[in-house]
Design a protein around this motif. Structure first.
Motif, PDB file in Angstrom:
ATOM      1  N   ALA A 179       0.850  -1.186   0.000  1.00 30.28           N
ATOM      2  CA  ALA A 179       0.000   0.000   0.000  1.00 30.28           C
ATOM      3  C   ALA A 179       0.892   1.244   0.000  1.00 30.28           C
ATOM      4  CB  ALA A 179      -0.911   0.002   1.213  1.00 30.28           C
ATOM      5  N   ILE A 180       0.543   2.199  -0.839  1.00 29.84           N
ATOM      6  CA  ILE A 180       1.285   3.462  -0.893  1.00 29.84           C
ATOM      7  C   ILE A 180       0.288   4.614  -0.813  1.00 29.84           C
ATOM      8  CG2 ILE A 180       3.275   2.596  -2.167  1.00 29.84           C
ATOM      9  CD1 ILE A 180       2.029   3.749  -4.714  1.00 29.84           C
ATOM     10  N   ARG A 181       0.750   5.727  -0.300  1.00 36.14           N
ATOM     11  CA  ARG A 181      -0.100   6.908  -0.187  1.00 36.14           C
ATOM     12  C   ARG A 181       0.117   7.773  -1.416  1.00 36.14           C
ATOM     13  NH1 ARG A 181      -3.606   9.916   1.926  1.00 36.14           N
ATOM     14  NH2 ARG A 181      -3.261  11.941   2.860  1.00 36.14           N
ATOM     15  N   ILE A 182      -0.969   8.096  -2.102  1.00 32.47           N
ATOM     16  CA  ILE A 182      -0.922   8.981  -3.258  1.00 32.47           C
ATOM     17  C   ILE A 182      -1.422  10.337  -2.768  1.00 32.47           C
ATOM     18  CG2 ILE A 182      -1.787   9.411  -5.580  1.00 32.47           C
ATOM     19  CD1 ILE A 182      -2.197   6.328  -5.786  1.00 32.47           C
ATOM     20  N   PRO A 183      -0.591  11.376  -2.839  1.00 31.89           N
ATOM     21  CA  PRO A 183      -0.974  12.677  -2.280  1.00 31.89           C
ATOM     22  C   PRO A 183      -2.073  13.362  -3.101  1.00 31.89           C
ATOM     23  CG  PRO A 183       1.119  12.859  -3.415  1.00 31.89           C
ATOM     24  CD  PRO A 183       0.738  11.398  -3.421  1.00 31.89           C
ATOM     25  N   ALA A 184      -2.732  14.307  -2.472  1.00 33.90           N
ATOM     26  CA  ALA A 184      -3.719  15.132  -3.174  1.00 33.90           C
ATOM     27  C   ALA A 184      -2.992  15.937  -4.246  1.00 33.90           C
ATOM     28  CB  ALA A 184      -4.413  16.059  -2.188  1.00 33.90           C
ATOM     29  N   MET A 185      -3.662  16.176  -5.349  1.00 37.19           N
ATOM     30  CA  MET A 185      -3.051  16.929  -6.443  1.00 37.19           C
ATOM     31  C   MET A 185      -4.125  17.540  -7.320  1.00 37.19           C
ATOM     32  SD  MET A 185      -1.823  13.886  -9.017  1.00 37.19           S
ATOM     33  CE  MET A 185      -1.162  12.798  -7.782  1.00 37.19           C
ATOM     34  N   LYS A 186      -3.692  18.424  -8.192  1.00 31.91           N
ATOM     35  CA  LYS A 186      -4.573  18.980  -9.213  1.00 31.91           C
ATOM     36  C   LYS A 186      -4.270  18.266 -10.511  1.00 31.91           C
ATOM     37  CE  LYS A 186      -5.145  23.515  -7.279  1.00 31.91           C
ATOM     38  NZ  LYS A 186      -6.255  24.366  -7.554  1.00 31.91           N
ATOM     39  N   LYS A 187      -5.328  17.989 -11.276  1.00 33.31           N
ATOM     40  CA  LYS A 187      -5.163  17.337 -12.572  1.00 33.31           C
ATOM     41  C   LYS A 187      -5.876  18.165 -13.627  1.00 33.31           C
ATOM     42  CE  LYS A 187      -4.858  12.579 -10.969  1.00 33.31           C
ATOM     43  NZ  LYS A 187      -5.420  11.236 -11.110  1.00 33.31           N
ATOM     44  N   PRO A 188      -5.337  18.190 -14.846  1.00 34.43           N
ATOM     45  CA  PRO A 188      -6.038  18.892 -15.917  1.00 34.43           C
ATOM     46  C   PRO A 188      -7.233  18.057 -16.380  1.00 34.43           C
ATOM     47  CG  PRO A 188      -4.040  17.897 -16.764  1.00 34.43           C
ATOM     48  CD  PRO A 188      -4.053  17.658 -15.291  1.00 34.43           C
ATOM     49  N   LYS A 189      -8.297  18.750 -16.768  1.00 36.39           N
ATOM     50  CA  LYS A 189      -9.481  18.061 -17.268  1.00 36.39           C
ATOM     51  C   LYS A 189      -9.983  18.797 -18.499  1.00 36.39           C
ATOM     52  CE  LYS A 189     -13.927  16.248 -15.889  1.00 36.39           C
ATOM     53  NZ  LYS A 189     -14.850  16.020 -14.774  1.00 36.39           N
ATOM     54  N   PHE A 190     -10.397  18.034 -19.494  1.00 35.81           N
ATOM     55  CA  PHE A 190     -11.000  18.596 -20.702  1.00 35.81           C
ATOM     56  C   PHE A 190     -12.415  18.068 -20.796  1.00 35.81           C
ATOM     57  CE2 PHE A 190     -12.143  18.108 -25.204  1.00 35.81           C
ATOM     58  CZ  PHE A 190     -12.141  19.451 -25.565  1.00 35.81           C
ATOM     59  N   ILE A 191     -13.358  18.982 -20.940  1.00 37.03           N
ATOM     60  CA  ILE A 191     -14.755  18.616 -21.105  1.00 37.03           C
ATOM     61  C   ILE A 191     -15.155  19.035 -22.518  1.00 37.03           C
ATOM     62  CG2 ILE A 191     -17.103  18.944 -20.262  1.00 37.03           C
ATOM     63  CD1 ILE A 191     -15.707  19.902 -17.605  1.00 37.03           C
TER      64      ILE A 191
END
Length: 91
Positions: free
Chosen positions: A68-80
């Protein structure tokens, strides 16, 4: 299609040179990235909207070890995609 193929196609439709079209496309993409990075959304009517979305921290698994690993909070780009774009794809 990659960026250079896009430049070729746009230059073929216009009187601008490939170098000018390339500078315009690169500048437009840089401005979209900068706006999204600064928390703005970029809407190109008929095409779609680019924006950043927050993704919460979560627990994932290392596929090699199963650990198990911790994936930190982040911002991701999104295209709608816009409605016109979706309609053209489904004709």
């Amino acid at each position: 299609m990659n960026r250079l193929e896009l430049v070729d196609r746009v230059a073929a439709c216009n009187t601008a040179s490939k170098a000018e079209v390339d500078r315009i496309i690169v500048s437009a993409l840089e401005e979209i990235i900068n706006a999204v990075r600064n928390g703005e959304s970029v809407t190109l009517i008929g095409f779609g909207t680019f924006k950043a979305v927050d993704c919460a921290a979560r627990t994932g698994r290392n596929p090699s070890t199963g650990e198990a690993i911790r994936i930190p909070a982040m911002k991701k780009p999104k295209f709608i995609p816009g409605t016109s774009f979706k309609e053209l794809l489904n004709k």
